[in-house]
Design a protein around this motif. Structure first.
Motif, short mmCIF file in Angstrom:
data_model
loop_
_atom_site.label_atom_id
_atom_site.label_comp_id
_atom_site.label_asym_id
_atom_site.label_seq_id
_atom_site.Cartn_x
_atom_site.Cartn_y
_atom_site.Cartn_z
N GLY B 89 0.81 -1.22 0.00
CA GLY B 89 0.00 0.00 0.00
C GLY B 89 0.84 1.26 0.00
O GLY B 89 2.00 1.26 -0.41
N THR B 90 0.21 2.32 0.49
CA THR B 90 0.84 3.65 0.42
C THR B 90 2.07 3.72 1.32
O THR B 90 2.02 3.35 2.48
CB THR B 90 -0.18 4.72 0.86
N LEU B 91 3.16 4.19 0.75
CA LEU B 91 4.42 4.29 1.49
C LEU B 91 4.65 5.75 1.86
O LEU B 91 4.69 6.62 0.99
CB LEU B 91 5.57 3.77 0.63
N LYS B 92 4.80 6.00 3.16
CA LYS B 92 5.05 7.37 3.61
C LYS B 92 6.55 7.58 3.78
O LYS B 92 7.30 6.61 3.89
CB LYS B 92 4.35 7.61 4.94
N LEU B 108 6.15 0.17 7.94
CA LEU B 108 7.46 0.51 7.40
C LEU B 108 7.33 1.80 6.61
O LEU B 108 6.33 2.02 5.94
CB LEU B 108 7.95 -0.61 6.48
N THR B 109 8.31 2.66 6.70
CA THR B 109 8.29 3.90 5.94
C THR B 109 9.46 3.90 4.95
O THR B 109 10.34 3.04 5.04
CB THR B 109 8.44 5.12 6.87
N ALA B 110 9.45 4.89 4.04
CA ALA B 110 10.54 4.97 3.06
C ALA B 110 11.88 5.11 3.79
O ALA B 110 12.87 4.50 3.41
CB ALA B 110 10.31 6.14 2.13
N ARG B 111 11.89 5.90 4.87
CA ARG B 111 13.15 6.08 5.62
C ARG B 111 13.59 4.78 6.28
O ARG B 111 14.77 4.47 6.34
CB ARG B 111 13.01 7.19 6.66
N LEU B 126 20.95 -13.18 0.40
CA LEU B 126 20.32 -12.04 -0.27
C LEU B 126 19.37 -11.32 0.67
O LEU B 126 18.99 -11.85 1.72
CB LEU B 126 19.51 -12.55 -1.48
N ARG B 127 18.98 -10.11 0.30
CA ARG B 127 17.88 -9.40 0.97
C ARG B 127 16.83 -9.11 -0.10
O ARG B 127 17.19 -8.72 -1.21
CB ARG B 127 18.38 -8.08 1.55
N VAL B 128 15.57 -9.34 0.22
CA VAL B 128 14.49 -9.13 -0.76
C VAL B 128 13.51 -8.13 -0.18
O VAL B 128 13.05 -8.27 0.95
CB VAL B 128 13.78 -10.45 -1.10
N LEU B 129 13.20 -7.11 -0.97
CA LEU B 129 12.22 -6.09 -0.56
C LEU B 129 11.02 -6.16 -1.49
O LEU B 129 11.17 -6.04 -2.71
CB LEU B 129 12.87 -4.70 -0.63
N LEU B 130 9.83 -6.40 -0.93
CA LEU B 130 8.60 -6.43 -1.72
C LEU B 130 7.77 -5.19 -1.39
O LEU B 130 7.40 -4.97 -0.23
CB LEU B 130 7.80 -7.70 -1.40
N THR B 138 3.99 10.65 -1.13
CA THR B 138 4.49 11.94 -1.63
C THR B 138 5.68 11.67 -2.55
O THR B 138 6.24 10.57 -2.55
CB THR B 138 5.01 12.82 -0.47
N HIS B 139 6.06 12.70 -3.29
CA HIS B 139 7.26 12.57 -4.12
C HIS B 139 8.49 12.36 -3.25
O HIS B 139 9.44 11.71 -3.65
CB HIS B 139 7.44 13.82 -4.98
N HIS B 140 8.44 12.91 -2.02
CA HIS B 140 9.59 12.74 -1.11
C HIS B 140 9.82 11.25 -0.83
O HIS B 140 10.94 10.78 -0.77
CB HIS B 140 9.36 13.47 0.21
N ALA B 141 8.70 10.53 -0.62
CA ALA B 141 8.81 9.09 -0.32
C ALA B 141 9.41 8.36 -1.51
O ALA B 141 10.27 7.49 -1.35
CB ALA B 141 7.44 8.53 0.04
#
Lengths: 371, 342
Positions: B89-92, B108-111, B126-130, B138-141
């Motif tokens: 969903g939406t990532l802040k 979880l946030t973009a930061r 490995l590391r996997v991010l889904l 926002t564009h910042h995210a």
């Protein structure tokens, strides 16, 4: 799983571990602490996947095994128990605790769901005196960056191991802190680890109970670093990346220097900084005739002027620094006298104690400000 | 060598694609596109499990299901593997607090993700991010993660899923290898519903109503009066019956699925109007209500479906969901009245 132990021991271990746990984790089992009973000891482990804290204490083991219980709840419960003996029976879904005439059942999660730590990396193990390690942490991590925008690498502290020597380095690009010491038991070759500075602060706080700290790399590619002192260990995920070549920042030679009373200098800088206000806390240092003149000025606050007697070598010099950075560095120098070396008004200055710490050498490099 | 599994229904194209890859030829970031409910996130989770599986193997796809790593994937959406990060969903952007640890907020946030990706792998692999149904708040995210989309650290695989690839910033989309997931066949949906415990009758009904999507099939089978399909159907029959709906079903989360339900109802209305009782219905559970509707002229049906297509395009932009549903209401009302006059 079944064991009997002292309420004070388990309360202390779970209390320390629960500080690592985050109540709002997106992974439910990370809200729990893992209790493992074997070989006459209970090991309590908590992790937020960046930092893992484990503390062991003696207990009478009735049946070896593991259980995970909600950290905050269990810690609060244990904190309210009277001194005495506690008996815990653990199953994958329940932890039943008997203490004097009270019985509590806590919901548990299966211990095999708890993230296991990777195995130790071959050949990457060394030991160091606990005091020297804590001195190194205290002397360096404050200089690491706290700005995410500058990247995770600069937010970490570099541990550089070569044979029997260890160098710790932290920098945020404006200042650099370096501490060099010897190991009790070194490694065959050379290794570099970038450790999150927060983890080193936790290590310094929690690994005080022994004379020596054993450090081992874990994982196939030395992904984590485990620091163990007695019955307590802290394991931390290392930062991925390459640390900048810090030696390039340290001038190879200096042409002038001053030796100053550390505490007197800190006092002068603190007072002058009040006047410097928000102009990057800029204070000017003018060295001439064995005297250091500290000045600062701002349109809002006025002017500051302080004189200090120093031992000067080389030509006179006027240079400006961020007073806050300079005070932070001087606060980590235990020696009564501090030496500051210069190579002109625009080159980085080197700061070091006249009397080094026992078993370790400190060096700080600070970038000057344009006047 | 132990037996390997990869339990994903459909997705033949992506299976073939990854089946030809090895660890060495794997790219650093993939974008899975396709209608909602066709198995994009399920495929991504199984792919992550395959990549982190400790069983010796030469292929990319496949996991043994019994190793220590696979056990941490039990629970599907609630996988607990420390080297698998999932956000749906939406990532802040998240709070700027360099001193805090991981997971300082409930989501979880973009930061958080930037920080996680800056660390080495927990287990050494490995590391996997889904990032499922990705939508940047926002564009910042989006910009916070741009560097990692462009050049993730060694050993990081990014998997991104969306049903609206047009919404992604082109700077991000251009850095991902895009794979299209086709809609599922009725028999595939029936098999999945069987596996979920539905009996033959309900599995067949769900397969019919699902229109290629498991999510839609399950939602349609929900006997909850407040399911989205039930809400949209009530709204539809109110509107075409000349009434004023009491409640709106449209919000950012429900808009696209709701428009799909409306399209299926208009399609059934058209079919019943053209062929009478011989016309086959998708929404068999609403055959009485559809049978009571006035006959719909062919030109009106085409115009109505065309308007719904327009609404679906609008729904993929940042336009207000209520405005889209109002436009659809005006279109349905006008056409329904004109059909009544016919």
């Amino acid at each position: 799983m079944k064991f009997t132990c002292n309420t004070k021991d388990i309360a202390s271990a779970v209390g320390a571990a629960s500080k690592v746990v985050n109540a709002h984790t997106t992974v439910p089992i990370l809200s729990n602490v893992l209790l493992q009973a074997e070989n006459g000891k209970i090991a309590v482990r908590a992790t937020d996947l960046e930092l893992t804290l484990e503390h062991a204490f003696p207990a009478e083991i009735g049946e070896p095994g593991s259980v995970t219980v909600p950290a905050k709840l269990f810690s609060s419960y244990l904190g309210n128990l009277p001194a005495g003996l506690l008996e815990l029976n653990g199953t994958p879904t329940r932890a039943s605790v008997k203490c004097e005439r009270s019985n509590y059942d806590f919901h548990a999660l299966p211990a095999d769901e708890y993230p296991p730590l990777p195995a130790a990396t071959k050949g990457s193990h060394f030991t160091i005196g606990a005091k020297r390690f804590r001195d190194g942490i205290d002397a360096t991590i404050f200089a690491a960056s706290s700005e995410e925008a500058r990247g995770a690498v600069l937010m970490g502290t570099l541990l550089e191991i070569e044979g029997n020597n260890m160098t710790m380095v932290a920098t945020d690009g404006y200042r650099l802190a370096k501490y060099t010491t010897t190991l009790d038991d070194g490694i065959g070759g050379a290794e570099k680890y970038i450790v999150p500075s927060r983890a080193l602060a936790e290590a310094s706080r929690n690994l005080g109970g022994a004379d020596q700290i054993a450090v081992s790399a874990l994982g196939a590619q030395s992904n984590q670093l485990q620091m163990t002192a007695g019955d307590t260990s802290i394991t931390v995920r290392l930062v991925d990346g390459q640390y900048p070549n810090y030696n390039q920042v340290i001038p190879a030679k200096f042409d002038r220097s001053l030796t100053v009373n550390t505490q007197a200098f800190i006092g002068s800088l603190r007072r002058a900084e009040l006047v410097a206000g928000d102009r990057a806390s800029m204070v000017k240092l003018a060295v001439s005739n064995q005297t250091l003149i500290v000045t600062a000025s701002s349109d809002v606050s006025g002017n500051a002027y302080e004189e200090l007697e120093v031992e000067q070598t080389g030509e006179d010099l006027t240079i400006a620094f961020n007073a806050r950075y300079l005070v932070e560095i001087l606060n980590h120098i235990k020696s009564a006298q501090t030496v500051i070396e210069f190579l002109g008004p625009l080159s980085p200055a080197a700061i070091r104690p006249v009397e080094p710490l026992e078993g370790g050498q400190q060096l700080y490099v600070l970038m000057p400000l344009r006047q | 060598m132990s037996e390997l599994h990869f339990d994903v229904t459909g997705a033949e194209g992506p299976k073939t694609y990854f089946g030809r890859l090895t660890r060495d030829t794997l790219a650093h970031a993939y974008l899975f596109t396709g209608a909602p409910g066709v198995g994009k996130k399920t495929f991504a989770r199984r792919l992550a499990q395959s990549l982190l599986c400790e069983a010796p193997k030469t292929t990319v796809l496949g996991y043994d299901g019994t190793c220590g790593s696979c056990r941490l994937f039990e629970g599907g959406e609630n996988a607990r593997h420390p080297d698998f990060l999932e956000h749906v969903g939406t990532l802040k952007i998240g709070d700027r607090d360099g001193a805090s640890g991981f997971y300082e907020s409930e989501d979880l946030t973009a930061r958080d993700l930037v920080r996680q990706l800056s660390m080495q792998s927990y287990s050494g692999g490995l590391r996997v991010l889904l990032l499922g149904d990705i939508d940047f708040a926002t564009h910042h995210a989006a910009n916070a993660l741009l560097k990692f989309f462009e050049e993730p650290p060694l050993g990081v695989i990014l998997l991104v899923t969306t049903s609206s690839p047009g919404r992604l910033l082109t700077t991000i989309r251009s850095r991902l290898i895009e794979l299209r997931f086709p809609s599922l066949s009725q028999s595939q949906i029936r098999d999945v519903l069987h596996g979920m415990g539905y009996d033959e009758e309900h599995a067949a009904l769900g397969a019919s109503l699902g229109q290629g999507s498991i999510t839609r099939a399950v939602a349609a089978l929900g006997d909850d009066e407040e399911s989205l399909r039930a809400q949209v159907a009530r709204w539809f029959f109110d509107v075409v019956g000349g009434g004023t709906p009491e409640e709106s079903w449209a919000n950012r989360e429900t808009l696209e699925d709701g428009l799909e339900v409306l399209k299926s109802l208009v399609r059934d209305w058209t079919s019943r109007s053209a062929a009478g009782d011989a016309g086959t219905l998708l929404a068999v559970d609403y055959q009485t209500e559809i049978g009571e509707l006035p006959k719909l002229a062919g030109t009106d049906a085409i115009a109505m479906l065309s308007k719904l297509d327009d609404a679906q395009r609008l729904a993929r932009t940042n336009v207000s969901p209520n405005m889209v549903s109002e436009l659809v209401r005006m279109s349905l009302t006008g056409r329904a009245l004109s059909s009544t006059r016919v």
